[in-house]
Design an enzyme around this catalytic site. Structure first.
Site, mmCIF file in Angstrom:
data_model
loop_
_atom_site.group_PDB
_atom_site.id
_atom_site.type_symbol
_atom_site.label_atom_id
_atom_site.label_comp_id
_atom_site.label_asym_id
_atom_site.label_seq_id
_atom_site.Cartn_x
_atom_site.Cartn_y
_atom_site.Cartn_z
ATOM 1 N N TYR A 227 11.443 8.681 1.257
ATOM 2 C CA TYR A 227 11.098 7.931 0.370
ATOM 3 C C TYR A 227 11.807 8.067 -1.056
ATOM 4 O O TYR A 227 11.536 7.555 -2.088
ATOM 5 C CB TYR A 227 9.179 7.347 -0.141
ATOM 6 C CG TYR A 227 9.159 6.178 1.210
ATOM 7 C CD1 TYR A 227 9.888 5.001 1.688
ATOM 8 C CD2 TYR A 227 7.821 7.287 1.813
ATOM 9 C CE1 TYR A 227 9.470 4.977 3.357
ATOM 10 C CE2 TYR A 227 7.859 6.656 3.232
ATOM 11 C CZ TYR A 227 7.752 5.963 3.972
ATOM 12 O OH TYR A 227 7.358 4.859 4.490
ATOM 13 N N ARG B 141 13.868 3.864 12.362
ATOM 14 C CA ARG B 141 12.550 4.536 11.924
ATOM 15 C C ARG B 141 11.327 4.625 13.667
ATOM 16 O O ARG B 141 12.292 4.065 14.608
ATOM 17 C CB ARG B 141 11.899 4.676 10.964
ATOM 18 C CG ARG B 141 12.607 5.041 9.814
ATOM 19 C CD ARG B 141 11.511 4.874 8.359
ATOM 20 N NE ARG B 141 10.238 5.579 8.053
ATOM 21 C CZ ARG B 141 9.142 6.042 7.913
ATOM 22 N NH1 ARG B 141 9.042 5.002 6.710
ATOM 23 N NH2 ARG B 141 8.168 6.141 6.966
ATOM 24 N N ARG C 229 4.779 10.717 -2.517
ATOM 25 C CA ARG C 229 4.881 10.411 -0.999
ATOM 26 C C ARG C 229 5.863 10.962 0.257
ATOM 27 O O ARG C 229 6.812 9.787 -0.160
ATOM 28 C CB ARG C 229 4.444 9.264 -0.922
ATOM 29 C CG ARG C 229 4.136 8.403 0.497
ATOM 30 C CD ARG C 229 4.175 7.164 0.133
ATOM 31 N NE ARG C 229 3.989 6.122 2.032
ATOM 32 C CZ ARG C 229 4.195 5.284 1.935
ATOM 33 N NH1 ARG C 229 4.447 4.942 0.830
ATOM 34 N NH2 ARG C 229 3.976 5.393 2.819
ATOM 35 N N ALA D 123 3.494 -1.338 4.647
ATOM 36 C CA ALA D 123 2.477 -0.863 6.448
ATOM 37 C C ALA D 123 2.051 -2.611 6.119
ATOM 38 O O ALA D 123 2.524 -2.768 7.642
ATOM 39 C CB ALA D 123 1.853 0.114 6.370
ATOM 40 N N HIS E 195 12.934 -2.666 1.827
ATOM 41 C CA HIS E 195 12.969 -1.086 2.291
ATOM 42 C C HIS E 195 12.959 -0.705 1.188
ATOM 43 O O HIS E 195 14.371 -0.348 1.467
ATOM 44 C CB HIS E 195 12.001 -1.213 3.232
ATOM 45 C CG HIS E 195 11.550 -2.192 4.140
ATOM 46 N ND1 HIS E 195 10.114 -2.548 4.412
ATOM 47 C CD2 HIS E 195 11.911 -3.468 4.716
ATOM 48 C CE1 HIS E 195 9.318 -3.864 4.530
ATOM 49 N NE2 HIS E 195 9.998 -4.282 5.162
ATOM 50 N N GLU F 171 13.147 -9.763 1.135
ATOM 51 C CA GLU F 171 11.952 -8.202 1.494
ATOM 52 C C GLU F 171 12.757 -7.459 1.686
ATOM 53 O O GLU F 171 14.431 -7.418 1.910
ATOM 54 C CB GLU F 171 11.559 -8.373 3.137
ATOM 55 C CG GLU F 171 11.160 -7.110 4.340
ATOM 56 C CD GLU F 171 10.885 -7.903 5.356
ATOM 57 O OE1 GLU F 171 11.085 -8.817 5.889
ATOM 58 O OE2 GLU F 171 10.736 -6.887 6.278
ATOM 59 N N PRO G 97 0.610 -0.945 -0.435
ATOM 60 C CA PRO G 97 0.228 -0.226 -0.016
ATOM 61 C C PRO G 97 0.676 1.435 -0.351
ATOM 62 O O PRO G 97 2.156 1.339 0.577
ATOM 63 C CB PRO G 97 -0.804 0.053 1.292
ATOM 64 C CG PRO G 97 -0.326 -0.843 2.031
ATOM 65 C CD PRO G 97 0.502 -1.846 0.908
ATOM 66 N N ASN G 98 -0.174 1.893 -0.664
ATOM 67 C CA ASN G 98 0.840 3.394 -1.416
ATOM 68 C C ASN G 98 2.023 3.679 -1.406
ATOM 69 O O ASN G 98 3.014 5.221 -1.970
ATOM 70 C CB ASN G 98 1.367 3.938 0.847
ATOM 71 C CG ASN G 98 -0.300 4.658 1.311
ATOM 72 O OD1 ASN G 98 -1.453 4.857 0.927
ATOM 73 N ND2 ASN G 98 -0.313 3.681 3.026
HETATM 74 C C1 DQA Z 1 8.506 1.066 3.960
HETATM 75 C C2 DQA Z 1 8.853 1.271 4.749
HETATM 76 C C3 DQA Z 1 7.449 1.107 6.172
HETATM 77 O O1 DQA Z 1 7.387 0.819 7.084
HETATM 78 C C4 DQA Z 1 6.117 1.953 5.830
HETATM 79 O O2 DQA Z 1 5.013 1.596 5.860
HETATM 80 C C5 DQA Z 1 5.957 1.538 3.411
HETATM 81 C C6 DQA Z 1 7.176 1.870 3.209
HETATM 82 C C7 DQA Z 1 9.943 1.217 3.053
HETATM 83 O O3 DQA Z 1 9.813 0.851 1.763
HETATM 84 O O4 DQA Z 1 10.617 1.961 3.446
HETATM 85 O O5 DQA Z 1 4.967 1.833 3.374
HETATM 86 O O6 DQA Z 1 7.969 -0.147 2.989
#
Ligand code: DQA
Length: 150
Positions: free
Chosen positions: A25, A110, A20, A80, A103, A101, A12-13
């Site tokens: 990011y 954070r 954003r 998230a 990010h 995984e 999401p997002n």
């Molecule tokens: C994220 C880190 C997550 O905590 C956050 O909710 C995101 C993006 C990252 O790519 O840094 O939406 O996965």
């Protein structure tokens, strides 16, 4: 060269990347990241499938489909849902290929609620904190793992 396929899943997002919270990011869009994944995979003879969804069920279904298709690796930025979803964890447990995984941000620098991941202990490896480059590093890592296991 073996023809491998990696599925890159975005939660999401992440469709809002570029606008954003750019201070966290960056300004790279998801379309830019998709192009980066394809160009990184190409010299390795690897194919990328790329998806994004804001819905947990769509992500679970994408993982289930990967279990039954010719997918060799899953690279997942569950966003998230990383911190909330037992359903995505359970689906990932079914997938027996390489699991990475990722990010964009360093989730450990954070808020504390981002320090726990439902995925980290069941994946092959974790890459976080390198911005859009986390995706490039993950594609390289998947290609390297698949070549050494081919
Ligand atoms: C994220 C880190 C997550 O905590 C956050 O909710 C995101 C993006 C990252 O790519 O840094 O939406 O996965």
């Amino acid at each position: 060269m073996a023809q491998h396929t990696a599925l890159v899943i975005n939660g999401p997002n992440l469709n809002q990347l570029g606008v954003r919270e750019p201070e966290i990011y960056g300004r790279t869009t998801l379309a830019d990241i998709e192009a980066l994944c394809h160009s990184t995979a190409k010299p390795h003879g690897m194919t990328i499938e790329f998806m994004q969804s804001n819905a947990e069920d769509k992500i679970v279904e994408a993982i289930q489909n990967a279990v039954h298709q010719q997918i060799d690796a899953i690279i997942i930025n569950a966003a998230a849902f990383t911190h909330t979803s037992v359903a995505i964890r359970d689906a990932m447990q079914m997938f027996k290929g390489i699991k990475i995984e990722i990010h964009l941000s360093n989730t450990f620098s954070r808020e504390t609620f981002r320090h726990h991941s439902y995925l980290s202990d069941i994946v092959t490896g974790v890459i976080c904190g390198f911005g859009a480059d986390s995706y490039r590093l993950a594609v390289e890592a998947a290609a390297s793992k698949l070549q050494s296991s081919a």
